[in-house]
Motif scaffolding. Structure first.
Motif, PDB file in Angstrom:
ATOM      1  N   VAL A   1       0.863  -1.178   0.000  1.00 58.27           N
ATOM      2  CA  VAL A   1       0.000   0.000   0.000  1.00 58.27           C
ATOM      3  C   VAL A   1       0.906   1.237   0.000  1.00 58.27           C
TER       4      VAL A   1
ATOM      5  N   ASN B   1      -2.328  -0.487  -5.206  1.00 59.70           N
ATOM      6  CA  ASN B   1      -2.940   0.270  -4.116  1.00 59.70           C
ATOM      7  C   ASN B   1      -2.158   1.544  -3.857  1.00 59.70           C
TER       8      ASN B   1
ATOM      9  N   TYR C   1      -2.542   5.568  -2.850  1.00 55.14           N
ATOM     10  CA  TYR C   1      -3.349   6.679  -2.357  1.00 55.14           C
ATOM     11  C   TYR C   1      -2.588   7.976  -2.595  1.00 55.14           C
TER      12      TYR C   1
ATOM     13  N   THR D   1      -6.040   6.469  -5.566  1.00 57.62           N
ATOM     14  CA  THR D   1      -7.238   6.818  -4.813  1.00 57.62           C
ATOM     15  C   THR D   1      -6.984   8.161  -4.140  1.00 57.62           C
TER      16      THR D   1
ATOM     17  N   THR E   1      -7.927   6.701   6.590  1.00 54.93           N
ATOM     18  CA  THR E   1      -8.148   5.948   5.353  1.00 54.93           C
ATOM     19  C   THR E   1      -7.081   4.874   5.153  1.00 54.93           C
ATOM     20  N   VAL E   2      -5.855   5.259   5.396  1.00 57.26           N
ATOM     21  CA  VAL E   2      -4.756   4.311   5.186  1.00 57.26           C
ATOM     22  C   VAL E   2      -4.749   3.231   6.261  1.00 57.26           C
ATOM     23  N   LYS E   3      -5.052   3.626   7.479  1.00 59.77           N
ATOM     24  CA  LYS E   3      -5.145   2.622   8.549  1.00 59.77           C
ATOM     25  C   LYS E   3      -6.215   1.582   8.212  1.00 59.77           C
ATOM     26  N   LYS E   4      -7.341   2.095   7.733  1.00 60.93           N
ATOM     27  CA  LYS E   4      -8.452   1.208   7.409  1.00 60.93           C
ATOM     28  C   LYS E   4      -8.090   0.257   6.273  1.00 60.93           C
ATOM     29  N   ALA E   5      -7.313   0.760   5.323  1.00 62.99           N
ATOM     30  CA  ALA E   5      -6.945  -0.057   4.156  1.00 62.99           C
ATOM     31  C   ALA E   5      -5.865  -1.078   4.478  1.00 62.99           C
ATOM     32  N   THR E   6      -5.293  -0.980   5.674  1.00 67.23           N
ATOM     33  CA  THR E   6      -4.152  -1.840   6.011  1.00 67.23           C
ATOM     34  C   THR E   6      -4.340  -2.551   7.346  1.00 67.23           C
ATOM     35  N   ASP E   7      -5.579  -2.757   7.735  1.00 68.03           N
ATOM     36  CA  ASP E   7      -5.858  -3.400   9.026  1.00 68.03           C
ATOM     37  C   ASP E   7      -5.157  -2.688  10.178  1.00 68.03           C
TER      38      ASP E   7
END
Lengths: 311, 311
Positions: free
Chosen positions: A133, A157, A159, A177, A189-195
């Motif tokens: 990511v 991926n 951003y 994105t 957003t990045v935390k969410k996309a990377t667990d």
């Protein structure tokens, strides 16, 4: 008509041309008549070169030559005629399929964005670019090119963070994105996309303390922060201890433009990306002050300006 | 006789044992009876682990678990009995051919030195380790192990900088060219060995501002500074702009000990290096204060002390 380059090879001292890329048609003046032909379209980066380039990872100023600025040397390539030091090694011919604008961007903007992405992605150890990511902090011209580069290097991926609508739209057009710096939530957003882990690679292209701080914050433990921003703050926004606690890899530096230009030529020749889409304005030099103001103010969709000094 | 490890697996919270490596013979107390056998010799790093290790590049505290210190959690592994949190994942069996001292060093000292060298050498792009000129700044136990690691990874040109005679002798014994910090000329020596370029990779293991500053100074443009020193200074000894001007790659962080231990086991089993040669003293705990004083003062050839709490 493109600007004309007045080419002088074997300059006595390696002088830097203080600009960001120059493309034009050569007029031979120097002693080395074999280095280029009259009327051929040539590239020049903003940094002259004197070394073999195929494996060079550093710009001349880092090795034999020295960067000369602050009133010394020769400056200003936003002109109809430009003296190109060390022209024999500095210049490259522009293939017919590559446009003037593309050649101009190749000399610094595209090559620097690519350098930044490559610096980050080649430091990955347990992941492929496809798995990583990636976040680009700053979507000015170099940031958009970093998006292009990350995609070209296999990333899926990506951003892109900025506060300017037009820039985010360009970033999205090139496959990122978009995340608005203020209206969105980059870290969330990045935390969410990377667990909750954070970005594997962050590309910082702004050169501002806050941008580097955000880049650090976005990064996961053992991630890679690749920076090509030219920073003036005397300190890093993180301490050595914080870098240690995050197992940080930090890569920075100036793009070795000439080597990158040569390597990136096939990407442009393949017509894979419309990099010139970032150019929003073509103007004469008489509009320079106004366009600098607009670019600085990030208004009127001013994403990248190309000067045509002969108009 | 080695110290005994009291093994508790599946600890409620992942607690850090504040020490630098522990080796001993297991006494099973915990619920997971299959994780180890009574009387088997076991490794424990100073950091407990809860994750699969084969590809882990970060210590647990960087991912799921948190480092717990400053009076919280469980501290002090320089003892006859040690509770090992997450023992099931944290502990490794010690093969017969690996001695107690070696196992002890493997848990942090050897693994950290190796991690530092590997961080530097894997970031090389245009050179093989054999072509690179490597400098180790600081020849304490971790620095000596970094020398061993650099050699093991294929380096032939390794310089080691310190101000203590015994340490420099050890560095030389393991294949480095010793350079005295004050009596020699580290920067001049490295410049001379590299046609004025500077070191390709510098390994900083000290954790002091001056050491990091010297490491930066020793480094060539586009070189790699790998740091495992635990720094307390709030600032880097170089600015972001200086990092940029040198095209710096800076890598730091805590060794993911458990993963490194497992990977380095074959190196010790092959009996390629007498890493335990750095141990200058074996003493009981009653001599601890005195030995800490000697180690701190770098006197009496005190290069590495192993405590035997049961003596």
């Amino acid at each position: 008509m493109a600007c004309r380059l007045v080419i002088v090879s074997r300059a006595v001292s390696p002088l830097a041309v203080d600009s960001v890329g120059t493309a034009g048609r050569g007029s031979r003046v120097g002693a080395r008549r074999d280095s280029c032909m009259d009327g051929e379209r040539m590239w020049a980066s903003c940094f002259p070169s004197s070394l073999p380039h195929s494996t060079q990872t550093v710009t001349d100023h880092l090795s034999r030559a020295r960067r000369i600025s602050n009133g010394q040397g020769l400056h200003g390539a936003q002109a109809q005629f430009v003296r190109v030091p060390l022209a024999e090694a500095t210049l490259l011919k522009i293939p017919v399929v590559v446009t003037d604008d593309e050649a101009l961007l190749l000399g610094d903007i595209f090559s620097t964005g690519y350098f930044c992405a490559e610096n980050g992605l080649t430091a990955l150890r347990d992941q492929t670019p496809q798995e990583a990511v990636v976040v680009v902090v700053g979507c000015g011209p170099v940031g958009i090119m970093a998006v292009v580069a990350a995609r070209d290097l296999g990333c899926t991926n990506v951003y892109a963070v900025d506060s300017v609508k037009e820039r985010l739209e360009l970033a999205e057009r090139f496959g990122a994105t978009p995340v608005h710096l203020h209206e969105g939530d980059p870290v969330g957003t990045v935390k969410k996309a990377t667990d909750g882990r954070g970005a594997d690679v962050v590309l910082e292209v702004v050169g501002a303390h806050d941008a580097l701080s955000l880049a650090y914050e976005l990064l996961r433990p053992a991630g890679i922060l690749s920076s090509v921003g030219v920073h003036t703050a005397p300190e890093f926004p993180f301490t050595p201890s914080q870098g240690y606690d995050k197992n940080l890899t930090y890569r920075s530096g100036r793009c070795p433009s000439r080597a990158m230009m040569e390597r990136l030529l096939p990407v442009l020749e393949a017509r894979k990306y419309d990099i010139a889409a970032i150019v929003s304005h073509h103007v004469g030099l008489d509009q320079a002050v106004e366009m600098y103001r607009r670019f600085e103010g990030k208004v009127d969709g001013c994403t990248k300006v190309v000067f045509r000094p002969w108009e």
